[in-house]
Design a protein around this motif. Structure first.
Motif, mmCIF file in Angstrom:
data_model
loop_
_atom_site.group_PDB
_atom_site.id
_atom_site.type_symbol
_atom_site.label_atom_id
_atom_site.label_comp_id
_atom_site.label_asym_id
_atom_site.label_seq_id
_atom_site.Cartn_x
_atom_site.Cartn_y
_atom_site.Cartn_z
ATOM 1 N N THR A 27 0.486 -31.275 17.066
ATOM 2 C CA THR A 27 -0.912 -30.906 16.799
ATOM 3 C C THR A 27 -1.078 -30.110 15.511
ATOM 4 O O THR A 27 -2.183 -29.712 15.169
ATOM 5 N N ARG A 28 0.047 -29.849 14.810
ATOM 6 C CA ARG A 28 0.023 -29.149 13.512
ATOM 7 C C ARG A 28 -0.498 -27.716 13.649
ATOM 8 O O ARG A 28 -1.240 -27.224 12.783
ATOM 9 N N LYS A 29 -0.145 -27.051 14.736
ATOM 10 C CA LYS A 29 -0.622 -25.679 14.964
ATOM 11 C C LYS A 29 0.049 -24.663 14.048
ATOM 12 O O LYS A 29 -0.469 -23.571 13.843
ATOM 13 N N GLN A 30 1.200 -24.992 13.532
ATOM 14 C CA GLN A 30 1.920 -24.094 12.624
ATOM 15 C C GLN A 30 2.167 -22.725 13.272
ATOM 16 O O GLN A 30 1.932 -21.674 12.677
ATOM 17 N N GLN A 31 2.644 -22.756 14.522
ATOM 18 C CA GLN A 31 3.011 -21.536 15.225
ATOM 19 C C GLN A 31 4.087 -21.876 16.243
ATOM 20 O O GLN A 31 4.273 -23.049 16.599
ATOM 21 N N SER A 81 -16.069 -9.266 18.009
ATOM 22 C CA SER A 81 -14.971 -10.150 18.374
ATOM 23 C C SER A 81 -15.076 -11.433 17.562
ATOM 24 O O SER A 81 -16.115 -11.725 16.958
ATOM 25 N N SER A 82 -13.993 -12.201 17.553
ATOM 26 C CA SER A 82 -14.007 -13.484 16.857
ATOM 27 C C SER A 82 -12.747 -14.261 17.188
ATOM 28 O O SER A 82 -11.820 -13.739 17.819
ATOM 29 N N GLN A 83 -12.718 -15.512 16.741
ATOM 30 C CA GLN A 83 -11.515 -16.330 16.842
ATOM 31 C C GLN A 83 -10.590 -16.011 15.672
ATOM 32 O O GLN A 83 -11.043 -15.865 14.539
ATOM 33 N N VAL A 84 -9.302 -15.926 15.956
ATOM 34 C CA VAL A 84 -8.302 -15.724 14.911
ATOM 35 C C VAL A 84 -7.080 -16.571 15.261
ATOM 36 O O VAL A 84 -6.988 -17.155 16.338
ATOM 37 N N ARG A 85 -6.126 -16.613 14.339
ATOM 38 C CA ARG A 85 -4.833 -17.222 14.612
ATOM 39 C C ARG A 85 -3.789 -16.123 14.790
ATOM 40 O O ARG A 85 -3.993 -14.974 14.400
ATOM 41 N N THR A 86 -2.660 -16.507 15.375
ATOM 42 C CA THR A 86 -1.635 -15.512 15.673
ATOM 43 C C THR A 86 -1.082 -14.855 14.411
ATOM 44 O O THR A 86 -0.639 -13.698 14.463
ATOM 45 N N ASP A 87 -1.115 -15.557 13.280
ATOM 46 C CA ASP A 87 -0.462 -15.026 12.089
ATOM 47 C C ASP A 87 -1.096 -13.732 11.575
ATOM 48 O O ASP A 87 -0.444 -12.943 10.896
ATOM 49 N N CYS A 88 -2.372 -13.495 11.900
ATOM 50 C CA CYS A 88 -3.016 -12.283 11.373
ATOM 51 C C CYS A 88 -2.431 -11.015 11.985
ATOM 52 O O CYS A 88 -2.558 -9.926 11.427
ATOM 53 N N ALA A 89 -1.754 -11.136 13.133
ATOM 54 C CA ALA A 89 -1.174 -9.956 13.778
ATOM 55 C C ALA A 89 0.023 -9.416 13.006
ATOM 56 O O ALA A 89 0.489 -8.302 13.281
#
Length: 513
Positions: free
Chosen positions: A311-315, A271-279
């Motif tokens: 917050t500059r999350k870009q999502q 497991s790991s941390q990711v951002r939504t864009d990888c989906a």
């Protein structure tokens, strides 16, 4: 005439303090990588090195008092305890050097407690420091070192000009950690921390990663990571990649995952941390599923469009929903991380965030309080506005309100966080888990509900303070503080035992000594 007597090995002890309160990861007894990696480097340079991680096992202060040098690695939430440790050890003449994110940004504060501070990454600078310190030579030219000069004035050497090359580092030797046997969570498999990348190209205002590790993403080579993972082959481990964003470099992530896919039996799950864009990358999702990625940790933060923008999350919310849907369809569970307390947050928006967490289908969630960590734009802004009211770092664990929110009271913010956990891990949703015989998730729900109740009991005085602060007729000094007297007492007791040891033949007798 030369002596044939072998030179005594210098002894280093690394300490990683424990956060004082309960938190969502209290059951996950995992070390951070800094202390054990530096101890591994010290061992490889001829030092006797050992590590005490309080989350793993208690500190043996008698062993620590034999050290020639003690290193303490700390984040903000453990800084107060780290300072108590440093004070107690220096009072007995033991030199102390500190490192980690908190002291990187609060070096002069740390020098009130430690002899030296190594700022930012230390895998190159710490071995240089050990070489000079071990030979009794000056350490004044070590890059990134902070110290006091002979007049008691702070001196901060410039940070290293080039970042650490990750492939130059050894695999951390977890055997140096006292009590280490691989951590376990709510599942059955042992958990092993691994790092594949370092740095972050994004710039979230509440995160200190860029200040600590830089904006440029550095990637370990596939072969370097695979060599580390090979050490655990056949042991049924779960690899937890500590990367802030494992898929920030998708090409590198795919290269590594293909190697794992071609190595059956290497890992049980990961497991790991990711951002939504990888989906949005079907090839990447397929690799994650085939290599048995059990779950991903995603910082959704909020469904408030203003918060996501500021917050500059870009999502956006639509992308968040679609990402969860794609992960679930690929067979990868999602742990959602949400933060309450941004400017623009309202009770209605926080309830809407919980609604999203419940309706999205994510497997688990944590709802955190916005916390101004030193080294972040958020911290600098709140200090400038005079909005920080709690200064004891022991409360900086993302479970306490340490600043004055805008648009709602500190009590409203805290209760929203408590109620969010209660809603997400509700009895009704727990019963559904029992009915579906999802025993791991059911155990998590039981644990999360119990944690929420126990946390409120532990923090009764703090919650009453928030209630008093909500009364406009009451003026508070906000002098709440944890007292880490157990550290001072334990060090004093160990020093006394070393000075007057109990004879071995008496130590085993059933009498009180």
């Amino acid at each position: 005439m030369t002596s044939n007597t072998p030179r005594r090995k210098r002894r280093l002890v690394m300490l990683e303090p424990q956060a004082p309160g309960r938190h969502i990861y209290s059951r996950m007894r995992l070390p951070r990588l800094g202390a054990v990696l530096l101890a591994t480097l010290a061992r490889d340079r001829g030092w006797s090195a050992e590590v005490f991680v309080e989350d793993v096992a208690p500190v043996d202060w008698r062993a620590v008092l034999h050290a020639d040098l003690v290193g303490i690695s700390t984040i903000t939430g453990t800084a107060a305890r780290a300072y108590a440790m440093a004070d107690a050890l220096r009072a007995r003449g033991i030199p102390v050097i500190m490192g980690g994110p908190h002291v990187t940004f609060r070096a002069e504060e740390a020098l009130e407690h430690a002899d030296y501070v190594l700022r930012q990454e230390a895998e190159v600078t710490f071995p240089r420091f050990l070489d000079a310190f071990g030979r009794g030579r000056p350490v004044t030219d070590i890059p990134g070192l902070s110290r006091l000069d002979d007049a008691g004035r702070p001196v901060h050497n410039p940070a290293p000009e080039t970042p650490v090359e990750l492939d130059d580092l050894p695999s951390p030797d977890f055997g140096l950690i006292h009590g280490w046997g691989a951590a376990h969570g709510l599942g059955s498999e042992p958990i092993i921390p691994v790092q594949a990348t370092r740095g972050c190209p994004f710039g979230c205002t509440f995160c200190s990663v860029i200040g600590m590790f830089g904006r440029r993403l550095r990637v370990r080579s596939r072969d370097h990571v695979m060599a580390e993972l090979e050490r655990w082959r056949g042991q049924g481990v779960h690899a937890f990649f500590y990367d802030d964003n494992f898929t920030a470099n998708r090409t590198a992530a795919k290269r590594l995952l293909r190697a794992i896919e071609d190595s059956p039996g290497l890992l049980k799950t990961w497991s790991s941390q990711v951002r939504t864009d990888c989906a949005s990358d079907p090839d990447l999702l397929g690799l994650m599923a085939r290599t048995r990625c059990s779950h991903v940790f995603i910082g959704f933060e909020s469904v408030n469009p203003r918060v996501l923008r500021d917050t500059r999350k870009q999502q956006d919310v639509a992308g968040m929903k679609e990402a969860v849907r794609r992960f679930i369809r690929a067979g990868v569970d999602v742990h959602g991380m949400f933060v309450f307390g941004f400017d623009g947050d309202t009770p209605e928006m926080m309830r809407a965030t919980v609604d999203f967490a419940i309706s999205s289908g994510i497997w688990s969630a944590q709802f955190l309080i916005l916390t101004p960590f030193p080294g972040t734009p958020l911290y600098d802004g709140l200090v400038q506005e005079g909005r920080i009211h709690l200064t004891d770092y022991s409360f900086y664990d993302a479970h306490h309100v340490v600043f004055e929110p805008r648009g709602l009271s500190a009590l409203q913010l805290q209760l929203a966080q408590i109620q969010a956990h209660d809603r997400f891990y509700s009895r009704t949703r727990l019963a559904r888990g029992l009915f579906s015989r999802d025993w791991v998730r059911t155990a998590l729900f039981f644990y999360a509900r119990r944690l929420n109740v126990d946390w409120q009991k532990d923090n009764d005085a703090y919650l009453k303070t928030l209630e008093a602060a909500a009364d406009p007729q009451v003026r508070l000094t906000w002098d709440l503080a944890y007292r880490h007297t157990d550290v001072t007492e334990a060090v004093s007791r160990a020093a006394s035992e070393l000075a007057h040891p109990v004879p071995a033949e008496l130590g085993s007798l059933p009498i009180a000594m």
